[in-house]
Scaffold this motif. Structure first.
Motif, PDB file in Angstrom:
ATOM      1  N   GLN A   1     -11.144   3.238  -7.703  1.00  0.00           N
ATOM      2  CA  GLN A   1      -9.918   2.735  -7.107  1.00  0.00           C
ATOM      3  C   GLN A   1      -8.989   3.856  -6.637  1.00  0.00           C
ATOM      4  O   GLN A   1      -7.924   3.579  -6.091  1.00  0.00           O
TER       5      GLN A   1
ATOM      6  N   ASP B   1       0.815  -1.214   0.000  1.00  0.00           N
ATOM      7  CA  ASP B   1       0.000   0.000   0.000  1.00  0.00           C
ATOM      8  C   ASP B   1       0.848   1.263   0.000  1.00  0.00           C
ATOM      9  O   ASP B   1       0.339   2.355  -0.276  1.00  0.00           O
TER      10      ASP B   1
ATOM     11  N   LYS C   1      -3.588   0.405  -9.962  1.00  0.00           N
ATOM     12  CA  LYS C   1      -2.525   0.866  -9.073  1.00  0.00           C
ATOM     13  C   LYS C   1      -1.173   0.669  -9.766  1.00  0.00           C
ATOM     14  O   LYS C   1      -0.908  -0.385 -10.344  1.00  0.00           O
TER      15      LYS C   1
ATOM     16  N   ARG D   1      -1.069  -3.056 -11.241  1.00  0.00           N
ATOM     17  CA  ARG D   1      -0.758  -4.151 -10.314  1.00  0.00           C
ATOM     18  C   ARG D   1      -1.882  -5.183 -10.291  1.00  0.00           C
ATOM     19  O   ARG D   1      -1.637  -6.376 -10.127  1.00  0.00           O
ATOM     20  N   GLY D   2      -3.111  -4.733 -10.500  1.00  0.00           N
ATOM     21  CA  GLY D   2      -4.230  -5.665 -10.508  1.00  0.00           C
ATOM     22  C   GLY D   2      -4.128  -6.688 -11.616  1.00  0.00           C
ATOM     23  O   GLY D   2      -4.560  -7.831 -11.470  1.00  0.00           O
TER      24      GLY D   2
ATOM     25  N   THR E   1      -1.580  -9.234  -9.984  1.00  0.00           N
ATOM     26  CA  THR E   1      -2.004 -10.009  -8.820  1.00  0.00           C
ATOM     27  C   THR E   1      -3.347 -10.696  -9.025  1.00  0.00           C
ATOM     28  O   THR E   1      -3.661 -11.678  -8.338  1.00  0.00           O
ATOM     29  N   GLY E   2      -4.171 -10.193  -9.953  1.00  0.00           N
ATOM     30  CA  GLY E   2      -5.500 -10.740 -10.137  1.00  0.00           C
ATOM     31  C   GLY E   2      -6.480 -10.285  -9.073  1.00  0.00           C
ATOM     32  O   GLY E   2      -7.638 -10.723  -9.055  1.00  0.00           O
ATOM     33  N   ASP E   3      -6.053  -9.402  -8.185  1.00  0.00           N
ATOM     34  CA  ASP E   3      -6.908  -8.884  -7.123  1.00  0.00           C
ATOM     35  C   ASP E   3      -7.535  -7.579  -7.596  1.00  0.00           C
ATOM     36  O   ASP E   3      -6.829  -6.617  -7.904  1.00  0.00           O
ATOM     37  N   SER E   4      -8.869  -7.527  -7.658  1.00  0.00           N
ATOM     38  CA  SER E   4      -9.536  -6.329  -8.166  1.00  0.00           C
ATOM     39  C   SER E   4      -9.233  -5.095  -7.327  1.00  0.00           C
ATOM     40  O   SER E   4      -9.320  -3.965  -7.819  1.00  0.00           O
ATOM     41  N   LEU E   5      -8.856  -5.281  -6.069  1.00  0.00           N
ATOM     42  CA  LEU E   5      -8.513  -4.144  -5.214  1.00  0.00           C
ATOM     43  C   LEU E   5      -7.207  -3.481  -5.659  1.00  0.00           C
ATOM     44  O   LEU E   5      -6.922  -2.346  -5.262  1.00  0.00           O
ATOM     45  N   ASP E   6      -6.422  -4.183  -6.472  1.00  0.00           N
ATOM     46  CA  ASP E   6      -5.154  -3.641  -6.975  1.00  0.00           C
ATOM     47  C   ASP E   6      -5.303  -2.989  -8.345  1.00  0.00           C
ATOM     48  O   ASP E   6      -4.323  -2.459  -8.881  1.00  0.00           O
ATOM     49  N   ASN E   7      -6.496  -3.036  -8.914  1.00  0.00           N
ATOM     50  CA  ASN E   7      -6.685  -2.493 -10.260  1.00  0.00           C
ATOM     51  C   ASN E   7      -6.313  -1.014 -10.330  1.00  0.00           C
ATOM     52  O   ASN E   7      -6.642  -0.232  -9.434  1.00  0.00           O
TER      53      ASN E   7
END
Length: 228
Positions: A169, A84, A125, A113-114, A117-123
């Protein structure tokens, strides 16, 4: 990669990827700005910074809030930073704003980054960049959507996302700063002048163990740089 594969056919694509990225990273770690006015000021030279540079530094560490994201020795992220503290969504356009030049950007790349990582919270970024010697380039933002430091500062001051898809985001610190025109100008002076080491060319090697031309070794560069 195809040019690298052609140049080093003895290596696989995976070996070249790992080797080239490690080589580039190793070189970049040796190019350290340490003669900028701000760095000399921090080492005790009270005359190193001009009044405008000093005023811009006050904006950077004060009302501009820049230090909330740009930390550590290079004003990127601190040592031992968490994800973060390294990756932020600030709504920049992606590379295909110049669609006629590079073509469309794949979705995985567009998501930053999303996409990794495949994590939508990282989209959306992207890694926070270091701030030294920004005055030596005219390409800014991960998508090259700005051509000057001032454009980036004004964008952050206004806090209106270029990429509407990233709106949900956006980092909570991406909000209007309310800086005056004079404060924007002072901040730009700090970033462009106080954080510029004028002697980075000291790291350019005079020769390479391979005997190849320093910096570029294609036929045209060899001729232009007098390597032949």
């Amino acid at each position: 990669y195809q040019m690298l594969l052609d140049a080093f056919p003895q290596y696989t694509r995976d070996e070249l990827h790992k080797g080239s990225t490690r080589a580039i990273a190793a070189f970049e770690r040796t190019v350290l700005a340490n003669k900028s006015p701000f760095q000399r000021f921090m080492r005790g030279d009270q005359s190193a910074m001009s009044d405008k540079e000093y005023a811009g530094g006050q904006v950077f560490f004060g009302d501009g809030g820049c230090v909330a994201c740009h930390q550590g020795a290079a004003f990127s992220s601190p040592v031992g930073a968490t994800a973060d503290q390294v990756f932020f969504a600030v709504g920049f356009n992606d590379l295909d704003i110049n669609n006629d030049i590079i073509g469309e950007v794949p979705d995985g790349v567009r998501l930053g980054r999303g996409g990794f990582t495949g994590d939508s919270l990282d989209n959306y970024k992207f890694k926070v960049p270091q701030l030294y010697n920004l005055a030596d380039t005219n390409v800014f933002g991960h998508g090259g959507s700005f051509s000057s430091v001032r454009e980036v500062v004004e964008y952050k001051n206004n806090a209106v996302a270029q990429n509407e898809a990233s709106t949900n985001q956006l980092d909570y610190r991406f909000s209007p700063l309310g800086l005056t025109e004079d404060e924007v100008t002072d901040l730009v002076v700090f970033l462009e002048e106080a954080l510029r080491d004028p002697d980075l060319m000291r790291y350019e090697p005079e020769s390479l163990p391979s005997g190849l031309c320093v910096i570029n070794n294609d036929p045209t560069s060899r001729s232009d740089l007098g390597c032949d």
